[in-house]
Design a protein around this motif. Structure first.
Motif, PDB file in Angstrom:
ATOM      1  N   ILE A   1      31.554 -12.984  -9.637  1.00  0.00           N
ATOM      2  CA  ILE A   1      32.900 -12.431  -9.780  1.00  0.00           C
ATOM      3  C   ILE A   1      33.871 -13.287  -8.971  1.00  0.00           C
ATOM      4  N   THR A   2      34.679 -14.043  -9.664  1.00  0.00           N
ATOM      5  CA  THR A   2      35.665 -14.896  -8.998  1.00  0.00           C
ATOM      6  C   THR A   2      36.890 -14.083  -8.582  1.00  0.00           C
ATOM      7  N   PRO A   3      37.550 -14.433  -7.484  1.00  0.00           N
ATOM      8  CA  PRO A   3      38.774 -13.735  -7.085  1.00  0.00           C
ATOM      9  C   PRO A   3      39.867 -13.801  -8.155  1.00  0.00           C
ATOM     10  N   GLN A   4      39.752 -14.788  -9.065  1.00  0.00           N
ATOM     11  CA  GLN A   4      40.742 -14.911 -10.138  1.00  0.00           C
ATOM     12  C   GLN A   4      40.749 -13.686 -11.054  1.00  0.00           C
ATOM     13  N   PHE A   5      39.648 -12.936 -11.058  1.00  0.00           N
ATOM     14  CA  PHE A   5      39.578 -11.746 -11.905  1.00  0.00           C
ATOM     15  C   PHE A   5      40.411 -10.592 -11.363  1.00  0.00           C
ATOM     16  N   TYR A   6      40.715 -10.606 -10.064  1.00  0.00           N
ATOM     17  CA  TYR A   6      41.414  -9.468  -9.457  1.00  0.00           C
ATOM     18  C   TYR A   6      42.912  -9.583  -9.742  1.00  0.00           C
ATOM     19  N   THR A   7      43.318  -9.120 -10.908  1.00  0.00           N
ATOM     20  CA  THR A   7      44.693  -9.313 -11.381  1.00  0.00           C
ATOM     21  C   THR A   7      45.708  -8.428 -10.681  1.00  0.00           C
ATOM     22  N   GLU A   8      45.241  -7.464  -9.908  1.00  0.00           N
ATOM     23  CA  GLU A   8      46.158  -6.593  -9.175  1.00  0.00           C
ATOM     24  C   GLU A   8      46.293  -7.031  -7.722  1.00  0.00           C
ATOM     25  N   THR A   9      45.197  -7.100  -6.988  1.00  0.00           N
ATOM     26  CA  THR A   9      45.249  -7.397  -5.554  1.00  0.00           C
ATOM     27  C   THR A   9      45.571  -8.854  -5.262  1.00  0.00           C
ATOM     28  N   LYS A  10      45.027  -9.780  -6.034  1.00  0.00           N
ATOM     29  CA  LYS A  10      45.264 -11.206  -5.746  1.00  0.00           C
ATOM     30  C   LYS A  10      46.751 -11.561  -5.796  1.00  0.00           C
TER      31      LYS A  10
ATOM     32  N   GLN B   1      32.564  -0.991  -8.425  1.00  0.00           N
ATOM     33  CA  GLN B   1      33.036   0.382  -8.202  1.00  0.00           C
ATOM     34  C   GLN B   1      33.964   0.472  -7.007  1.00  0.00           C
ATOM     35  N   GLU B   2      33.790  -0.447  -6.041  1.00  0.00           N
ATOM     36  CA  GLU B   2      34.609  -0.394  -4.835  1.00  0.00           C
ATOM     37  C   GLU B   2      36.040  -0.879  -5.072  1.00  0.00           C
ATOM     38  N   SER B   3      36.290  -1.489  -6.225  1.00  0.00           N
ATOM     39  CA  SER B   3      37.614  -2.024  -6.545  1.00  0.00           C
ATOM     40  C   SER B   3      38.489  -0.969  -7.190  1.00  0.00           C
ATOM     41  N   GLY B   4      39.794  -1.167  -7.098  1.00  0.00           N
ATOM     42  CA  GLY B   4      40.733  -0.268  -7.738  1.00  0.00           C
ATOM     43  C   GLY B   4      40.714  -0.428  -9.243  1.00  0.00           C
ATOM     44  N   GLU B   5      41.354   0.510  -9.939  1.00  0.00           N
ATOM     45  CA  GLU B   5      41.323   0.513 -11.405  1.00  0.00           C
ATOM     46  C   GLU B   5      41.903  -0.769 -11.988  1.00  0.00           C
ATOM     47  N   GLY B   6      42.992  -1.266 -11.401  1.00  0.00           N
ATOM     48  CA  GLY B   6      43.614  -2.485 -11.909  1.00  0.00           C
ATOM     49  C   GLY B   6      42.723  -3.696 -11.771  1.00  0.00           C
ATOM     50  N   ASP B   7      42.097  -3.827 -10.614  1.00  0.00           N
ATOM     51  CA  ASP B   7      41.199  -4.969 -10.405  1.00  0.00           C
ATOM     52  C   ASP B   7      39.956  -4.866 -11.279  1.00  0.00           C
ATOM     53  N   ARG B   8      39.453  -3.644 -11.477  1.00  0.00           N
ATOM     54  CA  ARG B   8      38.282  -3.479 -12.351  1.00  0.00           C
ATOM     55  C   ARG B   8      38.629  -3.893 -13.774  1.00  0.00           C
ATOM     56  N   ALA B   9      39.828  -3.556 -14.213  1.00  0.00           N
ATOM     57  CA  ALA B   9      40.257  -3.968 -15.547  1.00  0.00           C
ATOM     58  C   ALA B   9      40.318  -5.496 -15.632  1.00  0.00           C
ATOM     59  N   GLY B  10      40.762  -6.118 -14.553  1.00  0.00           N
ATOM     60  CA  GLY B  10      40.794  -7.581 -14.521  1.00  0.00           C
ATOM     61  C   GLY B  10      39.400  -8.176 -14.548  1.00  0.00           C
ATOM     62  N   VAL B  11      38.469  -7.538 -13.848  1.00  0.00           N
ATOM     63  CA  VAL B  11      37.076  -7.999 -13.846  1.00  0.00           C
ATOM     64  C   VAL B  11      36.494  -7.896 -15.254  1.00  0.00           C
ATOM     65  N   VAL B  12      36.735  -6.776 -15.917  1.00  0.00           N
ATOM     66  CA  VAL B  12      36.229  -6.597 -17.282  1.00  0.00           C
ATOM     67  C   VAL B  12      36.812  -7.656 -18.208  1.00  0.00           C
ATOM     68  N   ALA B  13      38.118  -7.865 -18.129  1.00  0.00           N
ATOM     69  CA  ALA B  13      38.756  -8.859 -18.996  1.00  0.00           C
ATOM     70  C   ALA B  13      38.215 -10.257 -18.718  1.00  0.00           C
ATOM     71  N   GLY B  14      38.020 -10.568 -17.442  1.00  0.00           N
ATOM     72  CA  GLY B  14      37.490 -11.881 -17.089  1.00  0.00           C
ATOM     73  C   GLY B  14      36.071 -12.082 -17.576  1.00  0.00           C
ATOM     74  N   LEU B  15      35.244 -11.065 -17.386  1.00  0.00           N
ATOM     75  CA  LEU B  15      33.852 -11.169 -17.816  1.00  0.00           C
ATOM     76  C   LEU B  15      33.730 -11.276 -19.333  1.00  0.00           C
ATOM     77  N   MET B  16      34.615 -10.612 -20.057  1.00  0.00           N
ATOM     78  CA  MET B  16      34.560 -10.665 -21.517  1.00  0.00           C
ATOM     79  C   MET B  16      34.815 -12.077 -22.047  1.00  0.00           C
ATOM     80  N   ARG B  17      35.390 -12.925 -21.211  1.00  0.00           N
ATOM     81  CA  ARG B  17      35.618 -14.323 -21.609  1.00  0.00           C
ATOM     82  C   ARG B  17      34.463 -15.234 -21.212  1.00  0.00           C
ATOM     83  N   GLU B  18      33.426 -14.661 -20.587  1.00  0.00           N
ATOM     84  CA  GLU B  18      32.337 -15.465 -20.039  1.00  0.00           C
ATOM     85  C   GLU B  18      31.083 -15.479 -20.915  1.00  0.00           C
ATOM     86  N   GLY B  19      31.244 -15.170 -22.187  1.00  0.00           N
ATOM     87  CA  GLY B  19      30.094 -15.234 -23.081  1.00  0.00           C
ATOM     88  C   GLY B  19      29.255 -13.967 -23.064  1.00  0.00           C
TER      89      GLY B  19
END
Length: 251
Positions: A112-121, A214-232
């Motif tokens: 999980i790269t910090p680039q995925f955290y679209t809210e906190t970063k 789970q420890e991340s906020g809803e916005g960051d989790r959404a960013g993680v999901v979006a980022g992972l969906m681009r990873e094959g």
């Protein structure tokens, strides 16, 4: 295993499902060596999980605790860890090793790269890389089926080899026709059987960890999901688990 409450999984069927899905687990032991001091050893082994046992009172003490199942595998006699297990097994106790062992199963995972955290970063920059993963640790005492223990060992290995092969051929390949132990010459199989020993572990406790943002906020989790969906395909599989675990957290 380090378990934060937010990452802990206690549902036994869920833990069993990961073991059966992964199948390959790392057997970890710390048994006394020639010097008398514990030597840490590990081996990757494919396992068969048997949960068709008493589900109400595993240890016979009448407390009604759920059964965690039995793990069975085989390993090469030439493996130093197999030699250590055999040396510690007490014949008078049915070849039981009186030291706790662990088998670790690791399921799906992804960086999980910090680039995925679209809210906190963008807001604070206070983010660092991490790794999402799912794992189960099974603990218990090992019973050894060594060539010196006959005919139990031959019977154990016959059953184990057939069950393990059938399980792997149906779950781990997409071929239409499954390979069977009987496809190999009997003399060849018997010769190989003489070079292995069986290991059986009645599970006494199970620990499960699903570290899935789970420890991340809803916005960051959404960013993680979006980022992972681009990873094959691998990323997509983990993204779905992040969504599931996030939804469970919000309930």
């Amino acid at each position: 295993m380090y378990l934060r409450p937010i990452h802990s999984e206690h549902d036994i069927p869920t833990l069993h499902a990961l073991i059966e899905q992964v199948q390959l687990g790392v057997l970890v032991t710390a048994l006394p060596g020639p010097t008398g001091k514990p030597a840490i050893q590990s081996s990757h082994l494919p396992w068969v999980l048997d949960i068709d046992i008493d589900t109400t009172d595993q240890d016979g003490d009448g407390d009604g605790e759920p059964a965690y199942g039995v793990l069975r595998a085989h390993m090469a006699l030439a493996n130093p860890q197999a030699k250590a297990l055999a040396a510690c097994a007490k014949e008078e106790d049915g070849w039981l090793v009186e030291h706790e062992v662990m088998v670790l199963f690791t399921g799906r995972d992804h960086y999980i790269t910090p680039q995925f955290y679209t809210e906190t970063k963008p807001q604070t920059g206070k983010v660092v890389p991490t790794w999402n993963y799912e794992s189960v640790a099974a603990y218990g005492k090992a019973r050894v089926y060594h060539p010196r223990r006959q005919p139990e060992t031959s019977e154990f290995l016959d059953t184990q080899l057939h069950r393990l092969t059938d399980q792997a051929e149906t779950r781990q390949t997409s071929l239409q026709t499954c390979w069977k132990v009987g496809d190999a010459p009997t003399s060849y199989v018997q010769r190989l059987k003489g070079a292995i020993m069986g290991v059986e572990i009645r599970i006494e406790r199970l620990e499960g960890k699903w570290k899935m943002s789970q420890e991340s906020g809803e916005g960051d989790r959404a960013g993680v999901v979006a980022g992972l969906m681009r990873e094959g395909e691998k990323g997509e599989a983990v993204a779905r688990i992040v969504q599931e675990r996030g939804a469970a957290k919000e309930r």
